[in-house]
Design a protein around this motif. Structure first.
Motif, short mmCIF file in Angstrom:
data_model
loop_
_atom_site.label_atom_id
_atom_site.label_comp_id
_atom_site.label_asym_id
_atom_site.label_seq_id
_atom_site.Cartn_x
_atom_site.Cartn_y
_atom_site.Cartn_z
N VAL A 276 0.92 -9.85 -32.15
CA VAL A 276 0.76 -11.17 -32.76
C VAL A 276 1.00 -12.33 -31.80
O VAL A 276 0.66 -13.46 -32.13
N GLU A 277 1.56 -12.07 -30.62
CA GLU A 277 1.73 -13.12 -29.62
C GLU A 277 0.94 -12.83 -28.35
O GLU A 277 1.15 -13.45 -27.32
N GLY A 278 0.04 -11.87 -28.40
CA GLY A 278 -0.81 -11.60 -27.26
C GLY A 278 -0.28 -10.60 -26.26
O GLY A 278 -0.88 -10.40 -25.20
N ASN A 279 0.83 -9.94 -26.56
CA ASN A 279 1.36 -8.90 -25.67
C ASN A 279 0.45 -7.67 -25.76
O ASN A 279 0.18 -7.17 -26.85
N GLU A 280 0.00 -7.18 -24.61
CA GLU A 280 -0.91 -6.05 -24.57
C GLU A 280 -0.17 -4.75 -24.89
O GLU A 280 0.98 -4.57 -24.52
N PHE A 281 -0.88 -3.86 -25.59
CA PHE A 281 -0.41 -2.50 -25.80
C PHE A 281 -1.63 -1.63 -26.01
O PHE A 281 -2.74 -2.14 -26.17
N CYS A 282 -1.46 -0.33 -25.94
CA CYS A 282 -2.58 0.60 -26.12
C CYS A 282 -2.28 1.54 -27.28
O CYS A 282 -1.14 1.96 -27.48
N LEU A 283 -3.32 1.87 -28.00
CA LEU A 283 -3.27 2.99 -28.93
C LEU A 283 -3.77 4.17 -28.14
O LEU A 283 -4.87 4.14 -27.60
N ASP A 284 -2.94 5.17 -28.01
CA ASP A 284 -3.21 6.29 -27.12
C ASP A 284 -3.23 7.59 -27.91
O ASP A 284 -2.44 7.80 -28.77
#
Length: 144
Positions: free
Chosen positions: A136-144
């Protein structure tokens, strides 16, 4: 033999409670118990001086196995790509279309919570498919 250390993942953010709520929902984490005499952390937060309200929040694994996540308010906004990101493991052991379906289902669920879909990286000779996302604040993450 070295001992394994517990660790905490800390996020700098503009709205700690909002970001913590997203990650609690995303990961099945919970807030720690509210301070004695308060029904919720939000109730406690309202008793603080305005400059201390929404200054921090916590998300923790209810089983105690995963790392604690701490969200702290900072004055500066996010301006560059994260140097570190979380991989949310939703497709472990799945391959091909079954994996893509699991990634898509989780992506849709997280979009409903405010996440933003990024690029889908399809499997190649070395890696399985994964879905890039932003919280919600633009922090990147991946669905792996």
């Amino acid at each position: 033999m070295a001992s394994i250390k517990k660790f905490q993942v800390t996020f700098d953010c503009a709205e700690p409670m909002r970001v913590a709520r997203f990650w609690r929902e995303a990961l099945g984490y919970v807030a720690p118990p509210a301070p004695e005499g308060y029904d919720s952390w939000e109730d406690f937060d309202r008793t603080l001086p305005p400059e201390q309200q929404d200054a921090w929040a916590v998300a923790q694994d209810p089983t105690g196995e995963g790392p604690r996540m701490y969200f702290q308010r900072v004055p500066e906004g996010k301006v560059v790509k994260n140097r570190l990101h979380l991989d949310v493991r939703v497709g472990t052991g799945l391959v091909g279309q079954e994996r893509l379906d699991a990634l898509e289902a989780e992506c849709v669920r997280l979009e409903a919570l405010g996440a933003v879909r990024g690029q889908l990286l399809l499997a190649d000779e070395e890696n399985e498919s994964c879905q890039n996302m932003q919280d919600v604040e633009g922090n990147e993450f991946c669905l792996d």
